[in-house]
Design a protein around this motif. Structure first.
Motif, PDB file in Angstrom:
ATOM      1  N   ARG A 178       0.864  -1.192   0.000  1.00 22.96           N
ATOM      2  CA  ARG A 178       0.000   0.000   0.000  1.00 22.96           C
ATOM      3  C   ARG A 178       0.896   1.236   0.000  1.00 22.96           C
ATOM      4  O   ARG A 178       2.022   1.186   0.458  1.00 22.96           O
ATOM      5  N   ASN A 179       0.335   2.338  -0.468  1.00 22.94           N
ATOM      6  CA  ASN A 179       1.047   3.626  -0.410  1.00 22.94           C
ATOM      7  C   ASN A 179       2.406   3.536  -1.094  1.00 22.94           C
ATOM      8  O   ASN A 179       3.406   3.988  -0.568  1.00 22.94           O
ATOM      9  N   TYR A 180       2.402   2.916  -2.273  1.00 19.30           N
ATOM     10  CA  TYR A 180       3.662   2.627  -2.938  1.00 19.30           C
ATOM     11  C   TYR A 180       3.914   3.590  -4.091  1.00 19.30           C
ATOM     12  O   TYR A 180       3.027   3.848  -4.900  1.00 19.30           O
ATOM     13  N   GLY A 181       5.147   4.106  -4.153  1.00 20.83           N
ATOM     14  CA  GLY A 181       5.558   4.969  -5.252  1.00 20.83           C
ATOM     15  C   GLY A 181       5.841   6.373  -4.770  1.00 20.83           C
ATOM     16  O   GLY A 181       5.443   6.747  -3.667  1.00 20.83           O
ATOM     17  N   PRO A 182       6.568   7.153  -5.578  1.00 24.16           N
ATOM     18  CA  PRO A 182       6.919   8.516  -5.176  1.00 24.16           C
ATOM     19  C   PRO A 182       5.679   9.350  -4.892  1.00 24.16           C
ATOM     20  O   PRO A 182       4.670   9.208  -5.571  1.00 24.16           O
ATOM     21  N   LEU A 183       5.773  10.181  -3.871  1.00 26.04           N
ATOM     22  CA  LEU A 183       4.642  11.014  -3.457  1.00 26.04           C
ATOM     23  C   LEU A 183       4.757  12.398  -4.082  1.00 26.04           C
ATOM     24  O   LEU A 183       5.739  13.111  -3.845  1.00 26.04           O
ATOM     25  N   VAL A 184       3.751  12.759  -4.867  1.00 23.91           N
ATOM     26  CA  VAL A 184       3.706  14.103  -5.450  1.00 23.91           C
ATOM     27  C   VAL A 184       3.420  15.107  -4.337  1.00 23.91           C
ATOM     28  O   VAL A 184       2.537  14.884  -3.522  1.00 23.91           O
ATOM     29  N   GLY A 185       4.196  16.172  -4.309  1.00 25.09           N
ATOM     30  CA  GLY A 185       3.968  17.203  -3.297  1.00 25.09           C
ATOM     31  C   GLY A 185       4.522  16.856  -1.936  1.00 25.09           C
ATOM     32  O   GLY A 185       4.101  17.414  -0.925  1.00 25.09           O
ATOM     33  N   GLU A 244       0.272  12.657   4.256  1.00 24.07           N
ATOM     34  CA  GLU A 244       0.493  11.565   3.307  1.00 24.07           C
ATOM     35  C   GLU A 244       1.843  10.921   3.596  1.00 24.07           C
ATOM     36  O   GLU A 244       2.791  11.595   4.004  1.00 24.07           O
ATOM     37  N   ALA A 245       1.921   9.610   3.366  1.00 26.99           N
ATOM     38  CA  ALA A 245       3.180   8.881   3.507  1.00 26.99           C
ATOM     39  C   ALA A 245       3.213   7.796   2.443  1.00 26.99           C
ATOM     40  O   ALA A 245       2.250   7.027   2.319  1.00 26.99           O
ATOM     41  N   GLN A 246       4.281   7.790   1.652  1.00 29.17           N
ATOM     42  CA  GLN A 246       4.430   6.749   0.628  1.00 29.17           C
ATOM     43  C   GLN A 246       5.874   6.270   0.608  1.00 29.17           C
ATOM     44  O   GLN A 246       6.785   6.980   1.047  1.00 29.17           O
ATOM     45  N   PHE A 247       6.071   5.069   0.089  1.00 31.29           N
ATOM     46  CA  PHE A 247       7.423   4.530   0.042  1.00 31.29           C
ATOM     47  C   PHE A 247       7.630   3.742  -1.245  1.00 31.29           C
ATOM     48  O   PHE A 247       6.676   3.375  -1.947  1.00 31.29           O
ATOM     49  N   GLU A 248       8.910   3.506  -1.512  1.00 30.43           N
ATOM     50  CA  GLU A 248       9.291   2.642  -2.609  1.00 30.43           C
ATOM     51  C   GLU A 248      10.542   1.933  -2.134  1.00 30.43           C
ATOM     52  O   GLU A 248      11.357   2.539  -1.447  1.00 30.43           O
ATOM     53  N   GLY A 249      10.698   0.676  -2.473  1.00 27.56           N
ATOM     54  CA  GLY A 249      11.908   0.017  -2.020  1.00 27.56           C
ATOM     55  C   GLY A 249      11.985  -1.421  -2.455  1.00 27.56           C
ATOM     56  O   GLY A 249      11.024  -1.992  -2.994  1.00 27.56           O
ATOM     57  N   SER A 250      13.150  -1.989  -2.232  1.00 28.55           N
ATOM     58  CA  SER A 250      13.337  -3.400  -2.535  1.00 28.55           C
ATOM     59  C   SER A 250      13.898  -4.063  -1.292  1.00 28.55           C
ATOM     60  O   SER A 250      14.609  -3.438  -0.511  1.00 28.55           O
ATOM     61  N   GLY A 251      13.544  -5.313  -1.110  1.00 34.29           N
ATOM     62  CA  GLY A 251      14.033  -5.996   0.073  1.00 34.29           C
ATOM     63  C   GLY A 251      13.165  -7.194   0.373  1.00 34.29           C
ATOM     64  O   GLY A 251      12.343  -7.605  -0.454  1.00 34.29           O
ATOM     65  N   CYS A 252      13.316  -7.708   1.570  1.00 36.31           N
ATOM     66  CA  CYS A 252      12.594  -8.924   1.937  1.00 36.31           C
ATOM     67  C   CYS A 252      11.128  -8.609   2.250  1.00 36.31           C
ATOM     68  O   CYS A 252      10.740  -7.451   2.397  1.00 36.31           O
ATOM     69  N   ALA A 253      10.337  -9.634   2.368  1.00 34.65           N
ATOM     70  CA  ALA A 253       8.905  -9.487   2.604  1.00 34.65           C
ATOM     71  C   ALA A 253       8.617  -8.718   3.890  1.00 34.65           C
ATOM     72  O   ALA A 253       7.720  -7.872   3.926  1.00 34.65           O
ATOM     73  N   ILE A 254       9.385  -8.980   4.936  1.00 35.97           N
ATOM     74  CA  ILE A 254       9.122  -8.314   6.216  1.00 35.97           C
ATOM     75  C   ILE A 254       9.363  -6.811   6.104  1.00 35.97           C
ATOM     76  O   ILE A 254       8.564  -6.005   6.582  1.00 35.97           O
ATOM     77  N   SER A 255      10.454  -6.414   5.424  1.00 35.86           N
ATOM     78  CA  SER A 255      10.757  -4.985   5.323  1.00 35.86           C
ATOM     79  C   SER A 255       9.698  -4.270   4.481  1.00 35.86           C
ATOM     80  O   SER A 255       9.291  -3.154   4.807  1.00 35.86           O
ATOM     81  N   ARG A 256       9.243  -4.905   3.413  1.00 36.33           N
ATOM     82  CA  ARG A 256       8.245  -4.269   2.551  1.00 36.33           C
ATOM     83  C   ARG A 256       6.873  -4.224   3.222  1.00 36.33           C
ATOM     84  O   ARG A 256       6.165  -3.222   3.152  1.00 36.33           O
ATOM     85  N   ALA A 257       6.501  -5.297   3.886  1.00 35.06           N
ATOM     86  CA  ALA A 257       5.207  -5.319   4.574  1.00 35.06           C
ATOM     87  C   ALA A 257       5.197  -4.290   5.697  1.00 35.06           C
ATOM     88  O   ALA A 257       4.192  -3.609   5.924  1.00 35.06           O
ATOM     89  N   SER A 258       6.330  -4.158   6.379  1.00 45.73           N
ATOM     90  CA  SER A 258       6.431  -3.200   7.470  1.00 45.73           C
ATOM     91  C   SER A 258       6.258  -1.774   6.943  1.00 45.73           C
ATOM     92  O   SER A 258       5.521  -0.971   7.522  1.00 45.73           O
ATOM     93  N   ALA A 259       6.916  -1.465   5.826  1.00 44.20           N
ATOM     94  CA  ALA A 259       6.805  -0.125   5.234  1.00 44.20           C
ATOM     95  C   ALA A 259       5.380   0.131   4.751  1.00 44.20           C
ATOM     96  O   ALA A 259       4.836   1.227   4.925  1.00 44.20           O
ATOM     97  N   SER A 260       4.769  -0.892   4.176  1.00 43.42           N
ATOM     98  CA  SER A 260       3.402  -0.765   3.674  1.00 43.42           C
ATOM     99  C   SER A 260       2.437  -0.437   4.816  1.00 43.42           C
ATOM    100  O   SER A 260       1.602   0.457   4.716  1.00 43.42           O
ATOM    101  N   MET A 261       2.583  -1.152   5.933  1.00 41.21           N
ATOM    102  CA  MET A 261       1.672  -0.944   7.056  1.00 41.21           C
ATOM    103  C   MET A 261       2.021   0.316   7.834  1.00 41.21           C
ATOM    104  O   MET A 261       1.137   1.007   8.340  1.00 41.21           O
ATOM    105  N   MET A 262       3.309   0.637   7.915  1.00 39.27           N
ATOM    106  CA  MET A 262       3.724   1.853   8.621  1.00 39.27           C
ATOM    107  C   MET A 262       3.149   3.087   7.947  1.00 39.27           C
ATOM    108  O   MET A 262       2.586   3.962   8.605  1.00 39.27           O
ATOM    109  N   THR A 263       3.272   3.155   6.609  1.00 39.96           N
ATOM    110  CA  THR A 263       2.792   4.347   5.907  1.00 39.96           C
ATOM    111  C   THR A 263       1.282   4.513   6.111  1.00 39.96           C
ATOM    112  O   THR A 263       0.790   5.629   6.238  1.00 39.96           O
TER     113      THR A 263
END
Ligand code: ZN
Length: 146
Positions: A20-27, A56-75
């Motif tokens: 969720r909340n994935y990709g560069p954030l405009v503004g 607003e909070a968005q992220f983009e990144g590569s890594g393991c499932a835990i790091s991506r899921a954590s960023a998705s839920m954190m944002t």
């Protein structure tokens, strides 16, 4: 508890597959990068602040499932929170995944984020889980302007 673990695992995998909340954030009003060299996780976090509130909070990144899921839920969890409320969540999340500070009570107050409680039994994955939160902390402490 096997059923609960399986459910939690499914939630984590779902956030990894469809973050969720994935990709560069405009503004965005600030951007911060985080790296976990132990695992190779990398992420970029964008925030849009309106005064003291994270709108607003968005992220983009590569890594393991835990790091991506954590960023998705954190944002998702910090949107609409004040800087101070977000910092409290950072501390609670750190307590949750390191198994310190009454994990049960923390999990209770953190809703969906409780799926990360199991990380406390996987010490080598703690840095994966907290990467997004450390990055948030740095961003709130004065991240770069985009
Ligand atoms: Zn990782």
């Amino acid at each position: 508890m096997a059923d609960t673990s399986a459910l939690y695992q499914e939630i984590l995998l779902d956030h990894n597959r469809r973050p969720r909340n994935y990709g560069p954030l405009v503004g965005a009003t600030c951007v911060e990068r985080g790296v976990n060299p132990l695992c190779g996780d990398e992420l970029t976090l964008w925030l849009r602040m309106d005064g003291d509130i994270i709108t607003e909070a968005q992220f983009e990144g590569s890594g393991c499932a835990i790091s991506r899921a954590s960023a998705s839920m954190m944002t998702g969890a910090v949107k609409g929170k004040t800087r101070a409320e977000a910092e409290v969540l950072v501390e609670r999340f750190r307590g949750l995944v390191t198994g310190h500070g009454g994990a049960e009570e923390l999990a209770e107050s953190m809703g969906g984020l409780r799926v990360f409680a199991g990380v406390a039994r996987l010490p080598q994955r703690v840095k994966c889980a907290v990467l997004a939160w450390h990055t948030l902390h740095s961003a709130l402490a004065g991240g770069e302007k985009p």
